[in-house]
Scaffold this motif. Structure first.
Motif, PDB file in Angstrom:
ATOM      1  N   PRO A   1      -4.572   8.758 -16.247  1.00  0.00           N
ATOM      2  CA  PRO A   1      -5.178   7.425 -16.073  1.00  0.00           C
ATOM      3  C   PRO A   1      -4.362   6.510 -15.149  1.00  0.00           C
ATOM      4  CG  PRO A   1      -5.128   8.008 -18.394  1.00  0.00           C
ATOM      5  CD  PRO A   1      -4.360   9.055 -17.649  1.00  0.00           C
ATOM      6  N   GLN A   2      -3.065   6.700 -15.162  1.00  0.00           N
ATOM      7  CA  GLN A   2      -2.223   5.895 -14.266  1.00  0.00           C
ATOM      8  C   GLN A   2      -2.525   6.240 -12.809  1.00  0.00           C
ATOM      9  OE1 GLN A   2       1.862   6.476 -15.405  1.00  0.00           O
ATOM     10  NE2 GLN A   2       1.507   5.830 -17.519  1.00  0.00           N
ATOM     11  N   ILE A   3      -2.685   7.523 -12.547  1.00  0.00           N
ATOM     12  CA  ILE A   3      -3.020   7.969 -11.190  1.00  0.00           C
ATOM     13  C   ILE A   3      -4.386   7.408 -10.788  1.00  0.00           C
ATOM     14  CG2 ILE A   3      -3.581   9.984  -9.761  1.00  0.00           C
ATOM     15  CD1 ILE A   3      -1.566  11.561 -11.528  1.00  0.00           C
ATOM     16  N   ASP A   4      -5.337   7.524 -11.714  1.00  0.00           N
ATOM     17  CA  ASP A   4      -6.688   7.044 -11.429  1.00  0.00           C
ATOM     18  C   ASP A   4      -6.731   5.532 -11.226  1.00  0.00           C
ATOM     19  OD1 ASP A   4      -7.527   9.665 -11.658  1.00  0.00           O
ATOM     20  OD2 ASP A   4      -8.225   9.437 -13.730  1.00  0.00           O
TER      21      ASP A   4
ATOM     22  N   GLN B   1       0.825  -1.200   0.000  1.00  0.00           N
ATOM     23  CA  GLN B   1       0.000   0.000   0.000  1.00  0.00           C
ATOM     24  C   GLN B   1       0.869   1.263   0.000  1.00  0.00           C
ATOM     25  OE1 GLN B   1      -2.735   0.169   3.287  1.00  0.00           O
ATOM     26  NE2 GLN B   1      -3.555   2.150   2.688  1.00  0.00           N
ATOM     27  N   LYS B   2       1.880   1.292   0.848  1.00  0.00           N
ATOM     28  CA  LYS B   2       2.756   2.467   0.922  1.00  0.00           C
ATOM     29  C   LYS B   2       3.524   2.667  -0.391  1.00  0.00           C
ATOM     30  CE  LYS B   2       1.671   3.589   5.053  1.00  0.00           C
ATOM     31  NZ  LYS B   2       0.664   4.625   5.209  1.00  0.00           N
ATOM     32  N   ARG B   3       3.932   1.544  -1.006  1.00  0.00           N
ATOM     33  CA  ARG B   3       4.646   1.631  -2.279  1.00  0.00           C
ATOM     34  C   ARG B   3       3.741   2.242  -3.356  1.00  0.00           C
ATOM     35  NH1 ARG B   3       4.348  -1.853  -6.087  1.00  0.00           N
ATOM     36  NH2 ARG B   3       3.743  -3.572  -4.740  1.00  0.00           N
ATOM     37  N   LEU B   4       2.484   1.780  -3.408  1.00  0.00           N
ATOM     38  CA  LEU B   4       1.549   2.331  -4.392  1.00  0.00           C
ATOM     39  C   LEU B   4       1.220   3.792  -4.101  1.00  0.00           C
ATOM     40  CD1 LEU B   4      -0.960  -0.617  -4.980  1.00  0.00           C
ATOM     41  CD2 LEU B   4       0.859   0.189  -6.491  1.00  0.00           C
ATOM     42  N   GLU B   5       1.108   4.146  -2.826  1.00  0.00           N
ATOM     43  CA  GLU B   5       0.852   5.548  -2.476  1.00  0.00           C
ATOM     44  C   GLU B   5       2.022   6.436  -2.896  1.00  0.00           C
ATOM     45  OE1 GLU B   5       0.008   5.366   1.695  1.00  0.00           O
ATOM     46  OE2 GLU B   5      -2.097   4.858   1.368  1.00  0.00           O
ATOM     47  N   ALA B   6       3.231   5.945  -2.712  1.00  0.00           N
ATOM     48  CA  ALA B   6       4.409   6.719  -3.134  1.00  0.00           C
ATOM     49  C   ALA B   6       4.435   6.861  -4.654  1.00  0.00           C
ATOM     50  CB  ALA B   6       5.687   6.041  -2.646  1.00  0.00           C
ATOM     51  N   GLN B   7       4.092   5.798  -5.345  1.00  0.00           N
ATOM     52  CA  GLN B   7       4.055   5.847  -6.810  1.00  0.00           C
ATOM     53  C   GLN B   7       2.984   6.837  -7.280  1.00  0.00           C
ATOM     54  OE1 GLN B   7       3.386   1.996  -8.545  1.00  0.00           O
ATOM     55  NE2 GLN B   7       3.589   2.738 -10.638  1.00  0.00           N
TER      56      GLN B   7
ATOM     57  N   PRO C   1      -7.983   2.837  -6.844  1.00  0.00           N
ATOM     58  CA  PRO C   1      -8.743   1.663  -6.392  1.00  0.00           C
ATOM     59  C   PRO C   1      -7.851   0.547  -5.841  1.00  0.00           C
ATOM     60  CG  PRO C   1      -9.191   2.111  -8.723  1.00  0.00           C
ATOM     61  CD  PRO C   1      -8.211   3.117  -8.237  1.00  0.00           C
ATOM     62  N   GLN C   2      -6.655   0.427  -6.381  1.00  0.00           N
ATOM     63  CA  GLN C   2      -5.729  -0.588  -5.870  1.00  0.00           C
ATOM     64  C   GLN C   2      -5.348  -0.279  -4.426  1.00  0.00           C
ATOM     65  OE1 GLN C   2      -2.348  -1.064  -8.466  1.00  0.00           O
ATOM     66  NE2 GLN C   2      -3.621  -1.247 -10.286  1.00  0.00           N
ATOM     67  N   ILE C   3      -5.086   0.990  -4.152  1.00  0.00           N
ATOM     68  CA  ILE C   3      -4.731   1.407  -2.793  1.00  0.00           C
ATOM     69  C   ILE C   3      -5.913   1.178  -1.854  1.00  0.00           C
ATOM     70  CG2 ILE C   3      -4.157   3.411  -1.360  1.00  0.00           C
ATOM     71  CD1 ILE C   3      -2.512   4.411  -3.825  1.00  0.00           C
ATOM     72  N   ASP C   4      -7.119   1.509  -2.326  1.00  0.00           N
ATOM     73  CA  ASP C   4      -8.310   1.288  -1.502  1.00  0.00           C
ATOM     74  C   ASP C   4      -8.513  -0.193  -1.209  1.00  0.00           C
ATOM     75  OD1 ASP C   4      -8.719   4.014  -1.570  1.00  0.00           O
ATOM     76  OD2 ASP C   4     -10.266   3.921  -3.134  1.00  0.00           O
ATOM     77  N   GLN C   5      -8.284  -1.040  -2.213  1.00  0.00           N
ATOM     78  CA  GLN C   5      -8.432  -2.480  -2.029  1.00  0.00           C
ATOM     79  C   GLN C   5      -7.418  -2.994  -0.998  1.00  0.00           C
ATOM     80  OE1 GLN C   5      -7.520  -4.871  -5.453  1.00  0.00           O
ATOM     81  NE2 GLN C   5      -8.514  -6.681  -4.618  1.00  0.00           N
ATOM     82  N   LEU C   6      -6.196  -2.501  -1.060  1.00  0.00           N
ATOM     83  CA  LEU C   6      -5.184  -2.917  -0.086  1.00  0.00           C
ATOM     84  C   LEU C   6      -5.557  -2.454   1.323  1.00  0.00           C
ATOM     85  CD1 LEU C   6      -1.876  -2.384  -2.089  1.00  0.00           C
ATOM     86  CD2 LEU C   6      -2.881  -4.558  -1.374  1.00  0.00           C
ATOM     87  N   ALA C   7      -6.157  -1.283   1.420  1.00  0.00           N
ATOM     88  CA  ALA C   7      -6.590  -0.796   2.733  1.00  0.00           C
ATOM     89  C   ALA C   7      -7.685  -1.704   3.300  1.00  0.00           C
ATOM     90  CB  ALA C   7      -7.087   0.645   2.627  1.00  0.00           C
ATOM     91  N   LYS C   8      -8.586  -2.159   2.435  1.00  0.00           N
ATOM     92  CA  LYS C   8      -9.635  -3.077   2.880  1.00  0.00           C
ATOM     93  C   LYS C   8      -9.037  -4.415   3.299  1.00  0.00           C
ATOM     94  CE  LYS C   8     -13.292  -1.068   0.052  1.00  0.00           C
ATOM     95  NZ  LYS C   8     -14.129  -1.233  -1.138  1.00  0.00           N
ATOM     96  N   GLN C   9      -8.078  -4.894   2.539  1.00  0.00           N
ATOM     97  CA  GLN C   9      -7.404  -6.147   2.896  1.00  0.00           C
ATOM     98  C   GLN C   9      -6.716  -6.021   4.250  1.00  0.00           C
ATOM     99  OE1 GLN C   9      -4.716  -6.968  -0.371  1.00  0.00           O
ATOM    100  NE2 GLN C   9      -5.977  -8.685  -1.038  1.00  0.00           N
ATOM    101  N   GLU C  10      -6.072  -4.898   4.458  1.00  0.00           N
ATOM    102  CA  GLU C  10      -5.365  -4.676   5.722  1.00  0.00           C
ATOM    103  C   GLU C  10      -6.348  -4.664   6.886  1.00  0.00           C
ATOM    104  OE1 GLU C  10      -3.804  -2.139   8.952  1.00  0.00           O
ATOM    105  OE2 GLU C  10      -4.925  -1.194   7.344  1.00  0.00           O
TER     106      GLU C  10
END
Length: 149
Positions: A99-102, A54-60, A106-115
């Motif tokens: 589009p890359q940002i967008d 999640q942190k890696r994707l947020e940094a990206q 959802p990937q970050i949100d999904q990881l937050a739900k998994q966490e």
């Protein structure tokens, strides 16, 4: 066939009786407790892995957002200077980044739900471990007392 089956059953009975004499219930309880602790450790490792991702994707996403903002600023500055070609190019590049940002959000949100789900699983497992530990200690004490008498 009847004789072979009967010999097999006698062998199973004798081996079960022998194993029952050798087996120590307190060791079985300790092994079960140890396996539960290992499962809890695995859940904790999974939480750490999810948080790292999640942190890696947020940094990206932050890096891409910074590039996007920079390109938007370059486009505005180019328009102020009357360089429409440069502004158009900067806006085109920004349009490819958006589009890359967008897609990352959802990937970050999904990881937050998994966490969150893993955290809840960890809490439930920890509660089960605590209950099992109390039960294990009681059973071990009863077994020891029964064996002594």
């Amino acid at each position: 066939m009847g004789l072979l089956k009967r010999v097999s059953q006698v062998f199973q009975q004798k081996s079960n009786a022998l194993l029952n004499k050798v087996e120590d219930p307190t060791q079985a309880l300790d092994l079960s407790y140890q396996k539960m602790l290992e499962n809890l450790q695995q859940v904790r490792r999974s939480i750490a892995d999810v948080l790292t991702s999640q942190k890696r994707l947020e940094a990206q996403r932050a890096q891409l957002q910074a590039q996007y903002d920079k390109l938007q600023g370059q486009a505005r500055q180019a328009l102020q200077q009357g360089q429409e070609d440069v502004a158009r190019l900067a806006l085109q590049r920004a349009a490819t980044i958006k589009p890359q940002i967008d897609a990352l959000t959802p990937q970050i949100d999904q990881l937050a739900k998994q966490e969150a789900a893993l955290e809840e699983t960890g809490r439930q497992l920890n509660a089960k471990i605590e209950a099992f530990r109390a039960q294990r200690d009681t059973m071990k004490a009863q077994y020891t007392a029964g064996k002594a008498s």
